[in-house]
Scaffold this motif. Sequence first.
Motif, PDB file in Angstrom:
ATOM      1  N   ASP A   9      22.083  18.084  -8.176  1.00 29.23           N
ATOM      2  CA  ASP A   9      23.308  18.375  -7.450  1.00 29.23           C
ATOM      3  C   ASP A   9      23.153  17.635  -6.105  1.00 29.23           C
ATOM      4  OD1 ASP A   9      25.498  19.853  -6.210  1.00 29.23           O
ATOM      5  OD2 ASP A   9      23.900  21.009  -5.227  1.00 29.23           O
ATOM      6  N   GLY A  11      24.980  18.519  -2.623  1.00 31.43           N
ATOM      7  CA  GLY A  11      24.997  19.363  -1.424  1.00 31.43           C
ATOM      8  C   GLY A  11      24.022  20.520  -1.456  1.00 31.43           C
ATOM      9  N   PHE A  12      23.163  20.584  -0.483  1.00 32.05           N
ATOM     10  CA  PHE A  12      22.126  21.608  -0.330  1.00 32.05           C
ATOM     11  C   PHE A  12      21.050  21.527  -1.413  1.00 32.05           C
ATOM     12  CE2 PHE A  12      25.716  23.465   2.037  1.00 32.05           C
ATOM     13  CZ  PHE A  12      25.104  23.597   3.264  1.00 32.05           C
ATOM     14  N   THR A  13      21.054  20.408  -2.162  1.00 33.45           N
ATOM     15  CA  THR A  13      19.973  20.178  -3.113  1.00 33.45           C
ATOM     16  C   THR A  13      19.217  18.933  -2.658  1.00 33.45           C
ATOM     17  OG1 THR A  13      21.184  21.212  -4.909  1.00 33.45           O
ATOM     18  CG2 THR A  13      19.407  19.710  -5.540  1.00 33.45           C
ATOM     19  N   ASP A 210      21.639  24.228  -6.312  1.00 42.51           N
ATOM     20  CA  ASP A 210      21.495  25.400  -5.438  1.00 42.51           C
ATOM     21  C   ASP A 210      22.535  26.471  -5.724  1.00 42.51           C
ATOM     22  OD1 ASP A 210      23.504  23.539  -4.342  1.00 42.51           O
ATOM     23  OD2 ASP A 210      23.691  25.066  -2.773  1.00 42.51           O
ATOM     24  N   GLU A 211      23.415  26.193  -6.685  1.00 42.38           N
ATOM     25  CA  GLU A 211      24.529  27.127  -6.899  1.00 42.38           C
ATOM     26  C   GLU A 211      24.639  27.588  -8.336  1.00 42.38           C
ATOM     27  OE1 GLU A 211      28.661  26.927  -5.131  1.00 42.38           O
ATOM     28  OE2 GLU A 211      27.864  24.983  -4.569  1.00 42.38           O
ATOM     29  N   ASP A 214      25.803  25.021 -10.908  1.00 41.77           N
ATOM     30  CA  ASP A 214      24.782  24.076 -11.408  1.00 41.77           C
ATOM     31  C   ASP A 214      23.938  24.742 -12.483  1.00 41.77           C
ATOM     32  OD1 ASP A 214      25.288  22.139  -9.244  1.00 41.77           O
ATOM     33  OD2 ASP A 214      24.323  23.610  -7.951  1.00 41.77           O
TER      34      ASP A 214
END
Length: 259
Positions: A9, A11-13, A210-211, A214
Motif C-alpha cells: 500500500d 499511504g502510511f505503509t 496499514d488499513e 488492504d
Amino acid sequence: MNVRGIIFDFGFTLFSFENPSVEKYFDCFNRGMSKSIKVLKQEKIIEDNDQILEDFMTIFNKKRATYFKLAMKTKEEFPTTLLFKTALAMLKEKGYEIQEEKIKEKFLEKLAELYHSCEEEEWKPDDMTRFTLETLSKISNLKIGLISNHPNHKTIKNMLKNNKMKEFFDAIVTSAKFGKRKPISDIFFHTLKRMGLTKNDAEYCIMVGDEAADIIGANRIGMQIILKEREYEFPYEKEINIPNLIRIKSIDEVLQYLN
Ligand SMILES: [Mg+2]
C-alpha cells in the motif's frame, strides 16, 4: 514459502504524511484548490468574480463529500478529474457562463494534479522504505507491486518519481485509474496480472498495508498479509479481526518473511 510477489500500500505503509491531522489534511486541499482556481481564471474558463468562485467552491466541496461517501459505500472510485468536470458542469447549470470547449481531459488532469500538489510535499518515504525496496528488488523472480486507494493516479506516480522509487515497481495501480478501490478483489487480481502473475499465484504473494481495506481484501483472495502498524489513528477506523495477523512497526521487517 517461496514468495513470488509482494504488494505494498502507499499511504502510511511506504510513505507517511508528516504530523497528520484532519485540519492539516483539509488545509492541504485548500491550498491545492487555490492553485486550481488560479488556472481556471488564467485560462478564462470561469470569470474572476467572487460570487462565481464562491459558488464553485461550494459545489465542488459538496460533490467531493458526496463522491467520498459513495466511494466508501460502493468501493467505486471517483477520480478528481471527474470531480472537476462535474463541478464545472453543475456551475454551468446554475446559469454561469463556462468555456466548456476549453475543458479537455489533459486540462482536467492538470487541475487535479494542482489540487493534490500539496500532498506531494507532505508525504515522505519512511526511513527504511528505500532500503527495503532496494533489497527486495535484488531478489530474483520476485515481483513488486503497489496499490493505492487514491483519486488521482498522477499524484502517486509523481511522489514515487520525485523520490526515485518508481523503478522498483513492476506495477503501480491506483483506484483512480482502475475505477475500484481496495478491498475489492478485482483490484488485487488486476495488480497481480500487471506484475506478470495470475490468480493462482495469490497464495504465494504478500500484501503489506496499514488499513482494513488492504488486509481484508488481500486475505479474501488468499494472499499472505502483513499489517504495518501506524501510530496515527484514523477517524472511523475499521477493525481487523484476523487471527495470528503478522504486525510490523517498521517496513524493513517484511524482509524476514521472504526467506
Ligand atoms: Mg495506507
